[in-house]
Write a protein that holds these residues in place. Structure first.
Motif, mmCIF file in Angstrom:
data_model
loop_
_atom_site.group_PDB
_atom_site.id
_atom_site.type_symbol
_atom_site.label_atom_id
_atom_site.label_comp_id
_atom_site.label_asym_id
_atom_site.label_seq_id
_atom_site.Cartn_x
_atom_site.Cartn_y
_atom_site.Cartn_z
ATOM 1 N N SER A 118 -33.396 23.379 -34.767
ATOM 2 C CA SER A 118 -32.233 22.384 -34.810
ATOM 3 C C SER A 118 -32.464 21.355 -36.059
ATOM 4 C CB SER A 118 -32.478 21.383 -33.538
ATOM 5 O OG SER A 118 -32.334 21.995 -32.370
ATOM 6 N N PRO A 178 -33.159 20.073 -22.934
ATOM 7 C CA PRO A 178 -33.309 20.947 -24.355
ATOM 8 C C PRO A 178 -34.598 21.712 -24.215
ATOM 9 C CG PRO A 178 -33.851 18.672 -24.365
ATOM 10 C CD PRO A 178 -33.080 18.783 -23.127
ATOM 11 N N GLU A 179 -34.991 22.630 -24.665
ATOM 12 C CA GLU A 179 -36.065 23.469 -24.970
ATOM 13 C C GLU A 179 -36.638 22.890 -26.152
ATOM 14 O OE1 GLU A 179 -39.184 25.089 -25.062
ATOM 15 O OE2 GLU A 179 -37.859 25.470 -23.111
ATOM 16 N N LYS A 180 -37.997 22.164 -25.807
ATOM 17 C CA LYS A 180 -38.528 21.464 -26.980
ATOM 18 C C LYS A 180 -38.853 22.449 -28.115
ATOM 19 C CE LYS A 180 -43.129 21.822 -24.747
ATOM 20 N NZ LYS A 180 -44.189 21.470 -24.085
ATOM 21 N N THR A 228 -27.949 21.066 -26.414
ATOM 22 C CA THR A 228 -28.776 20.310 -25.409
ATOM 23 C C THR A 228 -29.738 19.417 -26.597
ATOM 24 O OG1 THR A 228 -30.026 22.110 -25.180
ATOM 25 C CG2 THR A 228 -28.580 21.641 -23.608
ATOM 26 N N MET A 229 -30.539 19.976 -27.712
ATOM 27 C CA MET A 229 -31.303 19.388 -28.479
ATOM 28 C C MET A 229 -30.466 18.449 -29.191
ATOM 29 S SD MET A 229 -34.172 18.956 -29.529
ATOM 30 C CE MET A 229 -35.183 20.269 -28.531
ATOM 31 N N ASN A 237 -30.105 15.468 -26.761
ATOM 32 C CA ASN A 237 -31.204 14.891 -26.498
ATOM 33 C C ASN A 237 -31.889 13.929 -27.642
ATOM 34 O OD1 ASN A 237 -33.473 14.426 -24.610
ATOM 35 N ND2 ASN A 237 -34.725 15.342 -26.584
ATOM 36 N N ASN A 285 -29.005 25.884 -27.020
ATOM 37 C CA ASN A 285 -29.967 25.033 -27.128
ATOM 38 C C ASN A 285 -29.844 24.197 -28.234
ATOM 39 O OD1 ASN A 285 -32.475 26.282 -25.774
ATOM 40 N ND2 ASN A 285 -31.784 28.081 -26.000
#
Length: 207
Positions: A200, A192-194, A25-26, A29, A22
């Motif tokens: 993050s 990504p999981e918002k 990916t964040m 992004n 997570n």
């Protein structure tokens, strides 16, 4: 030179893989250059990445790299990635069971070690032991940040409850927490999981 962030715990099932991917990916992004090194020889993330690329038709050159490694070779892999000097962050998803030697070696090359933990008694005991194992590394690596990330926390749990359970730890405990939701359990290596954005941002601010 890329900052090295490792997710470490003395046991499996604390959420190292889910929080590591997570974060990766964040950060990707948000425009950062990222590589993730997976040392668990089940290679869950590598397998999932290949499945997602196949299903979506995405170009593997358009996403961040996930590298398969193991505890014995991860230090050399980190050195190679650092030498490249093109990365902003190197994320390490470490295996569930470490030797003392591997924990020491890994913590010596990291800027931050994140210990994810639920609030169950078993996970808390393991987290206390993991932090104790990591503490000596700060003598030789004084810039090392040891961070505890409350993970899989029920939405009704009060901030004061979390603080009380974790206040004895000789580590930084994040203000943000990862809620107990299926969106974090059913993770992606591409998207990504918002809801992980707050976590993050806090982790990066601690570097």
């Amino acid at each position: 030179m890329g900052k090295v962030i490792a997710f470490v715990s003395r046991k499996g099932g604390t959420g190292k893989t889910t929080t590591a991917i997570n974060l990766a990916t964040m950060l990707f992004n948000l425009g950062h250059k990222v590589s993730l090194v997976e040392t668990d020889t089940n290679y869950t993330l590598n397998t999932l990445r290949q499945m997602e690329l196949f299903k979506t038709g995405a170009n593997d050159k358009s996403v961040f790299q996930i590298i398969a490694s193991d505890d014995r070779n991860v230090i050399n892999q980190i050195d190679t990635l650092k030498a490249d000097k093109k990365l902003d962050f190197i994320i390490i998803d470490s295996a569930g069971k470490h030797t003392d030697e591997n924990i020491k070696k890994l913590s010596m090359v990291c800027d931050m070690v994140v210990v994810p933990t639920s609030l169950t008694q078993n996970d808390l005991l393991v987290t206390f032991q993991t932090v104790e194992d990591l503490k000596p590394a700060r003598v030789l690596n004084p810039n090392l940040k040891i961070v505890v990330l409350p993970n899989r926390v029920h939405s009704s749990t009060k901030k004061e409850t979390i603080q009380a359970l974790l206040e004895q730890l000789d580590a930084i405990v994040t203000e943000s927490r990862v809620p107990q939701k299926n969106t974090f359990a059913n993770f992606s290596t591409l998207l990504p999981e918002k809801e992980f954005l707050e976590v993050s941002k806090e982790l990066i601010s601690l570097l």
